[in-house]
Motif scaffolding. Structure first.
Motif, PDB file in Angstrom:
ATOM      1  N   ILE A 124       0.820  -1.205   0.000  1.00 46.67           N
ATOM      2  CA  ILE A 124       0.000   0.000   0.000  1.00 46.67           C
ATOM      3  C   ILE A 124       0.861   1.265   0.000  1.00 46.67           C
ATOM      4  O   ILE A 124       1.465   1.594   1.022  1.00 46.67           O
ATOM      5  CB  ILE A 124      -0.905   0.041   1.259  1.00 46.67           C
ATOM      6  N   PRO A 125       0.907   1.998  -1.124  1.00 53.06           N
ATOM      7  CA  PRO A 125       1.532   3.317  -1.079  1.00 53.06           C
ATOM      8  C   PRO A 125       0.539   4.283  -0.430  1.00 53.06           C
ATOM      9  O   PRO A 125      -0.236   4.956  -1.103  1.00 53.06           O
ATOM     10  CB  PRO A 125       1.796   3.635  -2.557  1.00 53.06           C
ATOM     11  N   GLU A 132       2.972   1.258   3.386  1.00 56.79           N
ATOM     12  CA  GLU A 132       2.593   0.240   4.361  1.00 56.79           C
ATOM     13  C   GLU A 132       2.580  -1.141   3.715  1.00 56.79           C
ATOM     14  O   GLU A 132       2.092  -1.305   2.603  1.00 56.79           O
ATOM     15  CB  GLU A 132       1.212   0.536   4.950  1.00 56.79           C
ATOM     16  N   ILE A 133       3.101  -2.082   4.451  1.00 55.84           N
ATOM     17  CA  ILE A 133       3.031  -3.482   4.056  1.00 55.84           C
ATOM     18  C   ILE A 133       2.142  -4.164   5.084  1.00 55.84           C
ATOM     19  O   ILE A 133       2.511  -4.277   6.256  1.00 55.84           O
ATOM     20  CB  ILE A 133       4.428  -4.132   4.037  1.00 55.84           C
ATOM     21  N   GLY A 134       0.947  -4.546   4.658  1.00 56.06           N
ATOM     22  CA  GLY A 134       0.059  -5.290   5.542  1.00 56.06           C
ATOM     23  C   GLY A 134       0.491  -6.752   5.555  1.00 56.06           C
ATOM     24  O   GLY A 134       0.839  -7.308   4.511  1.00 56.06           O
ATOM     25  N   VAL A 160       3.888  -3.137   8.522  1.00 55.45           N
ATOM     26  CA  VAL A 160       5.233  -2.592   8.599  1.00 55.45           C
ATOM     27  C   VAL A 160       5.185  -1.287   7.818  1.00 55.45           C
ATOM     28  O   VAL A 160       4.677  -1.250   6.692  1.00 55.45           O
ATOM     29  CB  VAL A 160       6.276  -3.553   7.969  1.00 55.45           C
ATOM     30  N   VAL A 161       5.679  -0.223   8.414  1.00 51.74           N
ATOM     31  CA  VAL A 161       5.681   1.079   7.764  1.00 51.74           C
ATOM     32  C   VAL A 161       7.084   1.359   7.230  1.00 51.74           C
ATOM     33  O   VAL A 161       8.072   1.209   7.948  1.00 51.74           O
ATOM     34  CB  VAL A 161       5.232   2.194   8.733  1.00 51.74           C
ATOM     35  N   ILE A 162       7.132   1.751   5.961  1.00 53.50           N
ATOM     36  CA  ILE A 162       8.394   2.065   5.286  1.00 53.50           C
ATOM     37  C   ILE A 162       8.311   3.519   4.810  1.00 53.50           C
ATOM     38  O   ILE A 162       7.312   3.922   4.228  1.00 53.50           O
ATOM     39  CB  ILE A 162       8.593   1.147   4.046  1.00 53.50           C
TER      40      ILE A 162
END
Length: 184
Positions: A124-125, A132-134, A160-162
């Motif tokens: 998810i951009p 975000e990576i769910g 996880v937030v990048i």
């Protein structure tokens, strides 16, 4: 159409007495423009579960891979104004494909669902500064970079937030691999 989507469509009619087409007509009469509006309407007014409401919303808005004329356009559109996150997507996609030939990417308007037998991740951009990576790992405690997802209707148990490409560490891919294995 993939077998899981067809099963959902078949079960929708069994559970509600109305076909997907009939539900799409009902939703279109309400003239909703947003996915969330449709979810709320179907859950509150018709007792839908999140999964069935999500199916009808995507089909009504033609915002899922099965309804889109060009699946690649769905993904490209997610990164308009967020082009700096494109290399992150490509790197994650490459790593996920290395997990096995059963990894399936199902783009939506705002994210890409990643499935095996069931969804195990979402890419998810989210904003111009947050990717975000769910990750679906029900029962897993938050640990390190893995945060519990706190949204009440979360489609993943963790995230996880990048913010920068350098944050794509081995730990990120370890969590994704665990989710992939759990989804088998």
């Amino acid at each position: 159409m993939d077998p899981a989507a067809q099963t959902m469509i078949d079960n929708l009619e069994k559970n509600t007495g109305k076909s997907l087409g009939e539900w799409i007509e009902i939703v279109q009469k309400e003239q909703f423009q947003k996915h969330g509006e449709i979810l709320k309407f179907l859950k509150e007014n018709h007792g839908f579960t999140h999964g069935f409401a999500n199916l009808v919303a995507h089909k009504s808005l033609k915002s899922d891979a099965g309804s889109a004329e060009d699946v690649n356009e769905l993904v490209k559109n997610q990164y308009k104004g967020k082009e700096h996150f494109w290399p992150i997507y490509l790197q994650i996609e490459k790593e996920l494909k290395s997990f096995g030939s059963d990894v399936e990417f199902a783009p939506k308007n705002a994210y890409v669902s990643v499935k095996r037998k069931k969804q195990f991740a979402m890419l998810i951009p989210a904003t111009k500064t947050r990717y975000e990576i769910g990750i679906n790992l029900k029962g897993q405690a938050s640990e390190g970079i893995l945060e519990a997802e706190t949204k009440s209707n979360a489609m993943c148990s963790h995230k996880v937030v990048i913010n920068h490409e350098e944050q794509l560490s081995p730990e990120v891919f370890d969590w994704l691999k665990k989710a992939y294995l759990a989804a088998g």
